[in-house]
Design an enzyme around this catalytic site. Structure first.
Site, PDB file in Angstrom:
ATOM      1  N   GLN A 135      10.791  27.655  23.530  1.00  0.00           N
ATOM      2  CA  GLN A 135      11.338  28.656  22.619  1.00  0.00           C
ATOM      3  C   GLN A 135      11.400  28.126  21.195  1.00  0.00           C
ATOM      4  O   GLN A 135      12.008  27.077  20.954  1.00  0.00           O
ATOM      5  CB  GLN A 135      12.751  29.018  23.090  1.00  0.00           C
ATOM      6  CG  GLN A 135      13.468  30.017  22.211  1.00  0.00           C
ATOM      7  CD  GLN A 135      14.969  29.980  22.454  1.00  0.00           C
ATOM      8  OE1 GLN A 135      15.581  28.919  22.477  1.00  0.00           O
ATOM      9  NE2 GLN A 135      15.565  31.134  22.648  1.00  0.00           N
ATOM     10  N   GLY A 136      10.792  28.825  20.259  1.00  0.00           N
ATOM     11  CA  GLY A 136      10.843  28.393  18.865  1.00  0.00           C
ATOM     12  C   GLY A 136      11.691  29.335  18.023  1.00  0.00           C
ATOM     13  O   GLY A 136      11.171  30.265  17.411  1.00  0.00           O
ATOM     14  N   TYR A 137      12.961  29.109  18.039  1.00  0.00           N
ATOM     15  CA  TYR A 137      13.883  29.957  17.282  1.00  0.00           C
ATOM     16  C   TYR A 137      14.427  29.212  16.058  1.00  0.00           C
ATOM     17  O   TYR A 137      14.153  29.547  14.920  1.00  0.00           O
ATOM     18  CB  TYR A 137      15.060  30.380  18.174  1.00  0.00           C
ATOM     19  CG  TYR A 137      14.846  31.634  18.997  1.00  0.00           C
ATOM     20  CD1 TYR A 137      13.577  32.077  19.347  1.00  0.00           C
ATOM     21  CD2 TYR A 137      15.940  32.369  19.449  1.00  0.00           C
ATOM     22  CE1 TYR A 137      13.398  33.204  20.111  1.00  0.00           C
ATOM     23  CE2 TYR A 137      15.774  33.508  20.222  1.00  0.00           C
ATOM     24  CZ  TYR A 137      14.496  33.925  20.539  1.00  0.00           C
ATOM     25  OH  TYR A 137      14.339  35.047  21.292  1.00  0.00           O
ATOM     26  N   SER A 138      15.233  28.167  16.354  1.00  0.00           N
ATOM     27  CA  SER A 138      15.952  27.485  15.272  1.00  0.00           C
ATOM     28  C   SER A 138      15.011  26.778  14.309  1.00  0.00           C
ATOM     29  O   SER A 138      13.912  26.345  14.683  1.00  0.00           O
ATOM     30  CB  SER A 138      16.920  26.452  15.850  1.00  0.00           C
ATOM     31  OG  SER A 138      17.830  27.059  16.717  1.00  0.00           O
ATOM     32  N   SER A 170      13.261  23.201  23.018  1.00  0.00           N
ATOM     33  CA  SER A 170      13.428  22.454  24.263  1.00  0.00           C
ATOM     34  C   SER A 170      12.088  22.199  24.910  1.00  0.00           C
ATOM     35  O   SER A 170      11.317  23.131  25.109  1.00  0.00           O
ATOM     36  CB  SER A 170      14.297  23.234  25.245  1.00  0.00           C
ATOM     37  OG  SER A 170      15.461  23.675  24.616  1.00  0.00           O
ATOM     38  N   GLU A 253      19.997  34.856  27.177  1.00  0.00           N
ATOM     39  CA  GLU A 253      20.233  33.428  27.073  1.00  0.00           C
ATOM     40  C   GLU A 253      21.714  33.117  27.242  1.00  0.00           C
ATOM     41  O   GLU A 253      22.091  32.177  27.912  1.00  0.00           O
ATOM     42  CB  GLU A 253      19.732  32.918  25.713  1.00  0.00           C
ATOM     43  CG  GLU A 253      19.777  31.404  25.602  1.00  0.00           C
ATOM     44  CD  GLU A 253      19.298  30.892  24.251  1.00  0.00           C
ATOM     45  OE1 GLU A 253      19.124  31.730  23.338  1.00  0.00           O
ATOM     46  OE2 GLU A 253      19.107  29.687  24.123  1.00  0.00           O
ATOM     47  N   GLU A 372      31.746  29.435  18.135  1.00  0.00           N
ATOM     48  CA  GLU A 372      32.343  30.102  16.970  1.00  0.00           C
ATOM     49  C   GLU A 372      31.556  31.358  16.591  1.00  0.00           C
ATOM     50  O   GLU A 372      32.141  32.378  16.216  1.00  0.00           O
ATOM     51  CB  GLU A 372      32.410  29.117  15.798  1.00  0.00           C
ATOM     52  CG  GLU A 372      33.422  27.988  15.988  1.00  0.00           C
ATOM     53  CD  GLU A 372      33.013  26.948  17.027  1.00  0.00           C
ATOM     54  OE1 GLU A 372      31.804  26.830  17.333  1.00  0.00           O
ATOM     55  OE2 GLU A 372      33.906  26.255  17.555  1.00  0.00           O
TER      56      GLU A 372
END
Lengths: 387, 360
Positions: A135-138, A170, A253, A372
């Site tokens: 997964q390429g999100y951040s 990951s 997720e 948060e």
């Protein structure tokens, strides 16, 4: 669609017999941790013949993705059948035959947003454990503020051109493909110019670098895109509406992370684990803390089931999934703290095996949106608080 | 739906101001309110239809209890409609069926007299039921008999030799004296003394020396309903608090715009949601598999006890000074929560049962 009780018990009996006959003994130790998971993929090295056999047998029945439609490699189970499936798996302490980001995340996204062709093309290899996704999100500048993605994706007529950097991908170094959020319109408001794209990791210009964590392992990578070209059709959903896909996936997720950690759901009671670790008399403070954690665990599990039932019945869980993510991950951290305390000095040695799992849980309340962020989502979208 | 109908009635007939008025008048019961609840089938919610009940089951009883908790409705619902009705159903002979009919009609109310010390522990009962002729002579004292000051009848747990026996007695039986206590939640609870109280075999509910056969399911039903009421108290306090966060302005903005308060409110909502699941599960389990409901019930009571105490404490803190005033309702929620936390077993009592059921 719901079955009659009779149909369900027939299903249960057949499943039980099948599992009895087909699940190798070595796969019945109930372990679903980092060292025993079968991730699949082109470069996967099976840790044992049993792991390979177990995967192959499950693939023929669609049991790697039991709820997916049969034509995409699943078993087409209903919600009630799925419950039976998990209960029967737990009954013999079976390991999951295959786990992957393809199953958890890309699959649900494609099932919801993909075209029929995309589903037929991408889903069966996931179900068979042949293609491993990451997964390429951040990005370095897009953590909790995920929609701030800067990775640039340009329309070059007959292909896309990507440049940028992802972080916390990951197992990117072990994955065959990546699903990623990229910016396809830099002038639009930040949520409106993002697309959800699929890129082969072997494409020229893609490179990865592992990040070493406090647990001593490197499940995460940095992933770099330098002038990476890929075909126009590898976009899921509408161009510039990738945020819708991302949001939908984040819901999945959250539910997944809240249920993860192995010990919840199908795991052994915390107290039994603690009792095993103990030498000598029970520490009343530890037992008290464990009692409290056990009460909360059972109630969170019931909530997970309740929400799944609600989703099955057509009710939307939506933003409330942030609750499952927040409660599940915070609880998991507590549980692992207790297991470390129960282990005493034995648990302090790397070889003991508990420490990596304990340290891994610390990421649960960060990845997929921090605790948060979850609380902020709930306060604004569920409680309707201002600001 | 039952919950909506109940909410409509309770908002009208038994809002917090109703409890406040009773308190200010020095009363703990409103017979007309209980009669109205009986007319809607609430008193007979666990009474079989052939005895005039609505027989809707424990899950439905929990729904009602939750709604009552939200407005702090004062009634003998749990003592009478849940605990006594469940006990009588275990017996279901002619006399018990007659008693069930009187519960369903709202004509007779009950209280459970079990506690003798400051903590719930039925097994430690000392009140003596000495055999005498064909009957018994009861001597001893019960405390924290919830709804016991106003109840028409008492379910009394007594030690008969080594074992325990449950008696179903009229509260005005000779030798019984009741002292209503002034409770923090403004609800009915009494100390009940027994001085040479004569009881016959007819007064025994179930079998002599086998109190738990009847009492265990009754107590579990009561614990689940009480947990549901506490979940309602938590929801009531939480609802007031969230509204206040939106209305109250300080430093020129609603205080709900401050992240410190947003996150605490969101956390509290999460706790309420998780507890709601445990309550639903307990009600369902009592209806479907009552023999094996122990874990589900204690899980619900433990969770509800924890959640409601957080809800009322956060409620007062987030309201600030006004939360401390008697003129404001939050204090009523806090005091009822404290009583509910203790009645029928506190957090530790139930968490311990959960732990034992889970093997430690």
């Amino acid at each position: 669609m719901s079955e009659t009780t009779e149909q369900l018990s027939t299903f249960q009996a057949e499943l039980r017999a099948w599992l009895e006959e087909n699940c190798p003994q070595e796969m019945r130790d109930g372990r679903n941790d980092e060292t025993t998971i079968c991730w699949g993929g082109k470069n996967w090295n099976f840790t044992s013949d049993a792991q390979r056999t177990w995967l192959q047998r499950c693939v023929t029945k669609g049991y790697t993705v039991p709820t997916w439609p049969v034509e995409y490699g699943g078993a087409g189970l209903s919600r009630d059948e799925e419950k039976v499936f998990h209960a029967e798996m737990a009954r013999i302490n079976a390991r999951y035959p295959l786990q992957s980001f393809g199953i958890w995340m890309l699959g649900p996204a494609l099932l919801h947003f993909g075209t029929h062709e995309q589903k037929l093309h991408y889903l069966p290899p996931i179900a068979r454990g042949e293609v491993r996704w990451c997964q390429g999100y951040s990005e370095p500048g897009a953590g909790s503020d995920l929609a701030n993605v800067q990775t640039k994706c340009e329309d070059k007529g007959d292909h896309w051109l990507v440049n940028g950097q992802k972080i916390w991908t990951s197992y990117a170094d072990k994955a065959d493909w990546i699903f990623a959020l990229v910016r396809t319109d830099k002038d639009a408001p930040k949520h409106k110019g993002i697309s959800f794209v699929l890129i082969n990791m072997e494409t020229e210009g893609v490179s990865t670098r592992p990040i070493k964590l406090i647990s001593g392992v490197s499940p995460f990578c940095e992933t770099f895109f330098d002038d990476v070209k890929f075909p126009k059709e590898q976009v899921v959903g509408t161009v510039n509406r990738g945020w819708d896909v991302a949001k939908y996936l984040l819901t999945h997720e959250r539910e997944m992370i809240s249920a993860a950690g192995g010990s919840m759901g199908t795991g052994r009671p915390l107290g039994a684990v603690i009792a095993d670790c103990e030498t000598g008399e029970t520490d009343p403070v530890l037992r008290g803390d464990a009692m409290r954690a056990e009460v909360d665990t059972l109630a969170v599990e019931l909530t997970l089931e309740r929400y799944k039932d609600q989703a099955e019945a057509g009710g939307s869980v939506g933003d409330a999934s942030a609750m499952l993510k927040y409660m599940g991950t915070e609880l998991n951290k507590r549980r692992l703290e207790l297991l470390m305390a129960a282990g005493g000095s034995d648990a302090l040695e790397w070889d003991d095996g508990r420490a990596p799992n304990w340290l891994r849980t610390k990421a649960n309340s960060i990845e997929g949106g921090t605790s948060e962020v979850m609380l902020s989502i709930l306060s604004k979208r569920v409680l309707g608080l201002p600001g | 739906m039952l919950a909506d109908a109940a909410r409509g009635f309770l908002d009208e007939a038994a809002p917090v101001s109703h409890l406040r008025r009773l308190r200010d008048e020095g009363q703990t019961e409103d017979k007309a309110l209980w009669k109205a609840m009986a007319d809607m089938g609430w008193a007979g919610i666990l009474v079989p239809e052939n005895a005039g009940g609505s027989d809707m089951g424990h899950a439905a009883a929990c729904v009602l209890a939750t709604e009552m908790g939200k407005t702090l409705a004062s009634s003998p619902f749990i003592s009478t409609a849940v605990i006594a009705a469940t006990a009588l159903r275990q017996v279901a002979d002619e006399r018990a069926n007659a008693a069930l009919a009187q519960i369903a009609s709202g004509d007779v109310t009950y209280a459970l007299a079990v506690d003798e010390n400051a903590k719930f522990n039925p097994e430690a009962t000392q009140l003596r039921g000495d055999r005498e002729g064909n009957g018994f002579r009861l001597n001893g004292s019960k405390g924290f008999v919830v709804d016991g000051g106003d109840a028409d009848r008492l379910l009394v747990l007594a030690r008969t030799g080594e074992a325990l026996t449950l008696f179903d007695l009229p509260a005005d039986r000779e030798g019984i004296s009741r002292e209503a206590k002034s409770m923090i939640d403004s609800r009915d609870a009494a100390t009940v003394s027994f001085a040479d109280v004569e009881a016959t075999g007819e007064d025994v509910l179930g079998q002599v020396d086998q109190a738990m056969t009847v009492l265990k399911p009754a107590i579990e039903a009561g614990q689940a309903a009480l947990a549901a009421e506490m979940a309602g108290v938590a929801a009531g306090a939480f609802g007031m608090t969230v509204e206040y966060l939106k209305e109250r302005k300080q430093f020129g903005v609603p205080i709900g715009a401050f992240q410190a308060l947003q996150h605490r409110a969101a956390h509290l909502w999460c706790e309420c949601e998780v507890t709601a699941s445990a309550i639903l599960n307990a009600g369902r389990k009592l209806d479907e598999d009552p023999e094996n409901a122990r874990l589900a019930v204690s899980l619900a009571k433990a969770r509800a006890t924890d959640t409601v105490q957080l809800a009322v404490q956060e409620g007062v803190q987030m309201h600030g000074g006004i939360g401390m005033t008697d003129a404001f309702d939050m204090g009523f929620y806090m005091k009822r929560a404290r009583v509910g936390a203790e009645w029928l077993g506190d957090y530790g009592y139930h968490a311990n049962i959960v732990a034992q059921a889970r093997g430690f």
